[in-house]
Design an enzyme around this catalytic site. Structure first.
Site, PDB file in Angstrom:
ATOM      1  N   CYS A 153       9.706   1.344   6.658  1.00  0.00           N
ATOM      2  CA  CYS A 153      10.099   0.386   7.696  1.00  0.00           C
ATOM      3  C   CYS A 153      10.537  -0.934   7.088  1.00  0.00           C
ATOM      4  O   CYS A 153      11.312  -1.677   7.699  1.00  0.00           O
ATOM      5  CB  CYS A 153       8.949   0.164   8.669  1.00  0.00           C
ATOM      6  SG  CYS A 153       7.424  -0.352   7.886  1.00  0.00           S
ATOM      7  N   HIS A 207       3.227  -2.903   9.134  1.00  0.00           N
ATOM      8  CA  HIS A 207       4.484  -2.358   9.651  1.00  0.00           C
ATOM      9  C   HIS A 207       5.494  -3.482   9.800  1.00  0.00           C
ATOM     10  O   HIS A 207       5.129  -4.631  10.063  1.00  0.00           O
ATOM     11  CB  HIS A 207       4.224  -1.697  11.016  1.00  0.00           C
ATOM     12  CG  HIS A 207       5.439  -1.121  11.668  1.00  0.00           C
ATOM     13  ND1 HIS A 207       6.169  -0.108  11.105  1.00  0.00           N
ATOM     14  CD2 HIS A 207       6.055  -1.422  12.845  1.00  0.00           C
ATOM     15  CE1 HIS A 207       7.172   0.201  11.906  1.00  0.00           C
ATOM     16  NE2 HIS A 207       7.133  -0.594  12.965  1.00  0.00           N
TER      17      HIS A 207
END
Length: 996
Positions: free
Chosen positions: A454, A827
Site C-alpha cells: 500500500c 497502512h
C-alpha cells in the site's frame, strides 16, 4: 417641546407646513436640554414610531429618536434600558389587541446608539434569549425576516452555545410553516425576499459555526419525513438546503440511507417533499441534493421507495419545465428519474400525453433556455424509445413532436442508460465476488495490494493525480531509453483507460523495488518516493550522457540536441533549490551552498515548545491523540526567523529527528538585522515567513503545515558539540545556519517526519500530533535584488520593492495518510484531486495562464480517496478531519502544485501550449492494443463469473433466512486490499461512514 411637537403632528395643517415646524423642533433638540425634557421627547417619539397610524408619523418618530441618540447619548442610553426592552418584547406596545408590529424595527434603530454603552452587554444577553423565545413562538414570515435583519446587522445578539443550535433548529421549523397568503406578484416577491433573509441568517451562522450545520439538517429531515403533520411543510425549506456545503453531501446522504431507524414510509415522505422543492424559485443545488438522495437509496437497494416516489412525482416534476425560473433543476431531476427507472416503461408512459404540449410550448417560447431544454428532452425521449420499444401507437405523437430535434447516436444512448441505472450504483454481491465488482462510480481505478504494498499504491496514485506529470509521462515517445519510465507510462495508461475496477502494479513494483526493502514487509512510502524519483532522474540523465557522446560524434540533429539540453522531467516537475548559509559568529564570515531538492522533510518542533500535558512523541505501546497548546502569541509562528529556535539538547529523547537543512543566522546582540557579509540578499525587516499559510485555519489542539515550514526555515545555533569549523578563523566557532528556498518546484512534496528512533528506549516512535493542512499555501522564495525590483514593477507574486523574498502560491493536490503507530506496520492510503490551470480562450496579455480561482480550487475540484482497490469520492473536510476521528491516521506526505507566476511562467506556458495542441495524450500503438486486449479479457472474465454465479445461486435452497443472513453479512463486510487484517481502515467502508 414634546407638547409642541405632538400638537404639530396631530394638527390638520398640510404636510409641507408640518414638515417645516417639525424641522425647527428637531433643530432645537440638537441643543443642550435637561434630562426631563429629553425623556418626554423620547417617550413621544417612541409612541409615534410604534403606534403612528401613518407612515409620516413613524418617520417623524424615527427622526427624533435618531437626533436624541446622536446629541443626547446619556439620556438615550438611560431611556433605552434592559427593563424597557424586556417590556417591549414580552408585553408589546400600544393598546391591547392593537399591539405594535414595529417593536423589532424600533429595537434595531435604537441599538446603534448604545453599542458602546456600559449596558450594551446586558442588552445583547437579553436579546439572545428573547429572539430564541420569539422564534419558538413561530412568528410570521414578516416577523421572522425582521428578526433576521436585526441579527444580521447586530450579530452580537445571535444566541450562542447550545442556544445557538436550538435557535437554528427552531428557525428551520419556522420556515417549514411559512405560507404565502396571496397570489399577487408583489406579495409573492415580498414573501420570497422574507424567506431569503431568514435563510441568509442561517447561512451566516453556519459560516461561523460549521458544527451547527449537521444538527440543523437533522431537524430539517425530521420535519420533511414526519408522517403526522396535517399540512405539508413549506417548500420554503428549499432555501435552507441551498446553503449547505456540497462537500457534506456524500457523508450526509450515506448517513441517511444507512440509518435503520428511518422507516421506508418516512424516507418516502422525505424524498417526495424534497422533489416538490424543484418548484422553489432561485434555489441553488436543490436538484443535486435530490439526485444524490435518489442515488443513495439505489446504492442500498431500496428500490421499492424509488419506484413509489418516481411514479407519484414524475408528472409534477415534468410540469415544472414550463417555468424558466425552475426549469434547469427540474430537468436534471427528471433526467435522473427517467434514466434510472429502467425495469419498467410505466414512468415514461405517464409522461407521454404531456410531451407534445410541452414541446410546442418550448418552441413557442423561443429562448436559449427553451432551446437547450428541448435538445436535452429529445435526447431523453430517444433513450426511452430505445429502452422500451414496441409501443408505436403511443410513441407516434411524441415522435412527431420531436422529429425536428437532434437524435443521439446509439453509443450515447447506451452510455446514458448504463451510467444511470439503479443497479449500476453498486453491485449487490460484489463483496462476495470481488471479480464482479464494477468500476468505481468516480471513474478512477484502484491498485491491487500485492502484500504490504500500500506504500507504493498511495505514491503511484498521488503521482498519477499530478496531472502535469501524468501528461508528460503519457506523452513520452516509444523507445525513449528509459525502461523504468516506460513501465510507469504503461501503468499510468492502464489507470487512465482500463475498464477494470483495479489493476495489478506487479510489473512496476518489481522494476522500482529498492534493493534493501524486505519482500512482504511494510515500508516507508516517503523512502520509496525518494528512491523512485532518484531512479527516474538518473535514468534520464544517463540518456543525456549518451547524447553527449553522440553529439561529439556529430550523429544528432539540432532539434534532438535542444530536447536533451533541457532539465530532466523529474527536475521540471519536482525539482527545487535551496540556499544553505552558515555564518561564523566571531568573524561574521558567511559561507553559502545551493542544493537541489525534490522534497522537504519537515521535522516537528521539540515537544517542550507549546506542548501541554507531556510529550507528543509516543513509544509504540502508547496510542492516542495528543493535545498541543496554541502559541500565546500568533506572531511566534511567523515572526522573525533570526530568533526562532534553540538547538535541541543532546540526549533529549523528546526531540524528534531534524533534517540537516535546519539552518539559521543571527547577529550577536541583534534580533532582526540582515546579514552584512558577502552581500547576502536577505531582508529581515520584512519577514519572509509571514506570507504563507494564511489559510491554515489550525484548530487549537493541533500544529499546522506552515508551523512546520516555519520551523524548518528558522535559524539554528551551532554551539558546543555542533560547533562550525570556520575557514577564515581556522578553528571551531559558534555559528548559525539558515536554509532559504531559492527556487520553488512545480510540485512541492512535503514529508512530515513522524518516525524517529529513541536511543533511550531503543524503540521506534511515531509522532501522532494532528497537523492541520492548508488547502492553499504561500511559500517565501529568495530572489536576487534586481529580480525583486522587476517583480515589483510587474506587480506579481507578492513582491515588495527592496525586499528579498517573493511569494509563491501552492494548491494542495494529494495527502498520503499513514494509519498505525510504526513505520514497519500499519497502512497507507491517499486523498487526491487534480489541480490544473484555468486557461481562458485566447492567450493572456502577459503570457501567463490565469490560475484557477480559490473557489474552484477549494470547492469545485473533486477530491478522491484511493485506498488500494477502493476508490471513492471524498472532500477536503474528510482530509482535514481524518486524524480527529482516527488518531492513528495521520498525514505523512503532501503534494502541492504551484500556481502560475513569474517563477514558473515558462513551464506553465509549455504545459498550457501542450494541452492546447494535443489535448489528452495519445498513446502509441502497442500500448493501446495492450489496453484493448485487457479490456476484452476483463469483459470475458465478468461474463464467465456471472454465469458461474447464476448456476451456483440457482442450486441453493430458496430460503428467506439465507437471504437475510446474506444481507446482514454484506453490511458487515470489511474485506479490502490492505496490508493487514484491519487494512483499508481509512477507506470508504469505515472512515467515510463515520466522519459525518
Amino acid at each position: 417641546m414634546d407638547k409642541i411637537l405632538e400638537a404639530v403632528v396631530m394638527s390638520s395643517y398640510p404636510n409641507n407646513v408640518k414638515q417645516g415646524l417639525v424641522r425647527r423642533v428637531i433643530e432645537a433638540a440638537k441643543q443642550p436640554m435637561d434630562s426631563e425634557q429629553c425623556w418626554s421627547m423620547l417617550e413621544l417619539s417612541t409612541k409615534l414610531y410604534l403606534t403612528g397610524d401613518t407612515k409620516y408619523k413613524r418617520e417623524i418618530g424615527k427622526e427624533v429618536l435618531e437626533v436624541y441618540g446622536h446629541y443626547h447619548p446619556e439620556e438615550f442610553e438611560e431611556f433605552f434600558n434592559v427593563r424597557f426592552l424586556l417590556s417591549l418584547l414580552q408585553e408589546g406596545y400600544g393598546p391591547l389587541g392593537k399591539r405594535s408590529h414595529y417593536v423589532l424595527d424600533y429595537i434595531q434603530l435604537g441599538l446603534q446608539f448604545v453599542l458602546e454603552s456600559p449596558s450594551a452587554n446586558s442588552i445583547f444577553s437579553l436579546l439572545r434569549i428573547e429572539v430564541l423565545r420569539k422564534v419558538c413562538e413561530r412568528p410570521s414570515p414578516k416577523q421572522c425576516a425582521k428578526i433576521s435583519k436585526l441579527l444580521t446587522q447586530h450579530p452580537q445578539c445571535i444566541p450562542t452555545g447550545k442556544h445557538q443550535l436550538l435557535f437554528c433548529q427552531q428557525l428551520i421549523r419556522c420556515i417549514g410553516q411559512f405560507q404565502c397568503v396571496s397570489e399577487g406578484e408583489e406579495e409573492i416577491m415580498e414573501f420570497l425576499e422574507q424567506v431569503n433573509k431568514v435563510s441568509g441568517l442561517l447561512q451566516r451562522i453556519w459560516r461561523t459555526q460549521t458544527s451547527a450545520i449537521l444538527p440543523s439538517l437533522k431537524e430539517l429531515f425530521t420535519i420533511i419525513s414526519s408522517t403526522e403533520e396535517q399540512e405539508a411543510p413549506s417548500n420554503a425549506l428549499a432555501s435552507v438546503v441551498q446553503f449547505v456545503p456540497l462537500e457534506l453531501m456524500d457523508g450526509v446522504i450515506r448517513n441517511l440511507t444507512n440509518d435503520d431507524s428511518i422507516t421506508d414510509v418516512q424516507m418516502m415522505m422525505a424524498i417526495g417533499r424534497m422533489i416538490d422543492w424543484v418548484s422553489w424559485p432561485l434555489g441553488k443545488n436543490i436538484d443535486k441534493w435530490i439526485i444524490a438522495l435518489l442515488k443513495g437509496l439505489a446504492a442500498v437497494k431500496k428500490f421499492s421507495i424509488l419506484i413509489e416516489v418516481t411514479l407519484s412525482k414524475i408528472e409534477k416534476v415534468f410540469s415544472k419545465l414550463l417555468y424558466p425560473i425552475v426549469r434547469e433543476g427540474a430537468l436534471s431531476v427528471l433526467q435522473y428519474m427517467l434514466l434510472s427507472f429502467q425495469h419498467s416503461h410505466e414512468a415514461f408512459h405517464l409522461l407521454l400525453p404531456h410531451i407534445p404540449r410541452l414541446v410546442a410550448s418550448l418552441k413557442k417560447e423561443d429562448s436559449n433556455s427553451a432551446t437547450s431544454s428541448l435538445e436535452q428532452l429529445a435526447e431523453l425521449i430517444h433513450c426511452m424509445f430505445f429502452r422500451f420499444s414496441g409501443f408505436p401507437d403511443l410513441y407516434e405523437p411524441v415522435l412527431e413532436a420531436v422529429k425536428a430535434l437532434p437524435i443521439p447516436n446509439e453509443d450515447r444512448i447506451k452510455h446514458l442508460l448504463g451510467q444511470n441505472a439503479w443497479t449500476s450504483q453498486k453491485n449487490e454481491l460484489a463483496c462476495f465476488y470481488p471479480r464482479l465488482a464494477s468500476k468505481s462510480e468516480t471513474g478512477k481505478i484502484g491498485l491491487i495490494n500485492l502484500g504490504n504494498t500500500c506504500y507504493m499504491n498511495s505514491i503511484i496514485q498521488s503521482l498519477f493525480m499530478a496531472s502535469d506529470f501524468r501528461h508528460s509521462v503519457l506523452n513520452l515517445t516509444e523507445g525513449n531509453s528509459q525502461p523504468l519510465m516506460t513501465k510507469l507510462q504503461w501503468l499510468f495508461a492502464f489507470l487512465e483507460h482500463s475498464q477494470r475496477p483495479a489493476i495489478s502494479p506487479e510489473s512496476f513494483l518489481s522494476a522500482s523495488w529498492p534493493p534493501w526493502f524486505t519482500p512482504g514487509a511494510q515500508q516507508d512510502c516517503s523512502e520509496y518516493l525518494k528512491y523512485l524519483l532518484d531512479r527516474l532522474h538518473e535514468e534520464e540523465k544517463t540518456g543525456k550522457r549518451i547524447y553527449q557522446k553522440l553529439k561529439e560524434s556529430s550523429l544528432m540533429s539540432q532539434a534532438v540536441e535542444h530536447h536533451y539540453l533541457n532539465k530532466t522531467l523529474i527536475e521540471k516537475m519536482f525539482g527545487g533549490k535551496m540556499m544553505t548559509k552558515i555564518r561564523c559568529l566571531k568573524c561574521l564570515n558567511v559561507s553559502s551552498r545551493e542544493e537541489a531538492f525534490t522534497d522537504l522533510s519537515l521535522a516537528f518542533p521539540p515537544s517542550d515548545r507549546n506542548v501541554r500535558g507531556g510529550t507528543s512523541v509516543l513509544p509504540v505501546e502508547e496510542i492516542g491523540p495528543q493535545f498541543i497548546e496554541p502559541p500565546a502569541n500568533a506572531g511566534q509562528l511567523t515572526g522573525s526567523p533570526w530568533i526562532r529556535r534553540k538547538a535541541p539538547k543532546a540526549g533529549d529523547h523528546a526531540a524528534p529527528p531534524m533534517p540537516v537543512e535546519t539552518l539559521g543566522l543571527q547577529e550577536p546582540g541583534e534580533a532582526a538585522n540582515p546579514v552584512r557579509g558577502n552581500d547576502v540578499g536577505v531582508d529581515a525587516a520584512k519577514d519572509p515567513l509571514s506570507t504563507f499559510g494564511e489559510q491554515a485555519c489550525a484548530p487549537k489542539d493541533s500544529r499546522s503545515v506552515p508551523d512546520l515550514i516555519n520551523y524548518f526555515l528558522s535559524p539554528e545555533r551551532l554551539t558546543a558539540e555542533n560547533k562550525y569549523h570556520c575557514e577564515k578563523c581556522a578553528s571551531l566557532q559558534d555559528a548559525e545556519k539558515v536554509a532559504e528556498l531559492t527556487e520553488g518546484p512545480h510540485y512541492l512534496i512535503l514529508t512530515l517526519l513522524r518516525f524517529s528512533f529513541d536511543p533511550r528506549t531503543m524503540k521506534r516512535k511515531k509522532i501522532l500530533d494532528n497537523v492541520s493542512i492548508p488547502v492553499v499555501l504561500k511559500l517565501p522564495i529568495l530572489v536576487a535584488p534586481e529580480e525583486t525590483e522587476e517583480v515589483w514593477q510587474r506587480g506579481k507574486d507578492g513582491a515588495v520593492p527592496g525586499r528579498g523574498f517573493m511569494t509563491v502560491v501552492y494548491d494542495l493536490c494529494s495527502v498520503v495518510v499513514h494509519s498505525g503507530i510504526s513505520s514497519e506496520s500499519g497502512h497507507y492510503y491517499c486523498y487526491s484531486r487534480e489541480c490544473t490551470d484555468t486557461v481562458p480562450q485566447g492567450q493572456p496579455r502577459d503570457g501567463v495562464p490565469k490560475p484557477a480561482s480559490d473557489k474552484q480550487l477549494d470547492f469545485e475540484i473533486q477530491w478522491y480517496l484511493f485506498n488500494d482497490t477502493r476508490v471513492s469520492f471524498s472532500s477536503f473536510e474528510s482530509v482535514s478531519n481524518v486524524t480527529s476521528f482516527f488518531p492513528k491516521d495521520t498525514a505523512y506526505v503532501l503534494f502541492y502544485r504551484q500556481r502560475p507566476g513569474r517563477q514558473s511562467c515558462l513551464l506553465h506556458e509549455a504545459l498550457a501550449e501542450a494541452g492546447r495542441l494535443h489535448g489528452e495524450p495519445s498513446l502509441h500503438k502497442d500500448l493501446m492494443e495492450a489496453i484493448s486486449k485487457d479490456n476484452i479479457l476483463f469483459l470475458q472474465e465478468q461474463e464467465k463469473e456471472a454465469r458461474n454465479r447464476a448456476a451456483y445461486i440457482s442450486a441453493l435452497p430458496k430460503s428467506p433466512l439465507w437471504w437475510r443472513d446474506l444481507d446482514r453479512d454484506k453490511d458487515d463486510d470489511s474485506s479490502s486490499g490492505g496490508c493487514s487484517p484491519a487494512a483499508g481502515g481509512g477507506g470508504s467502508g469505515s472512515f467515510h461512514g463515520l466522519v459525518f
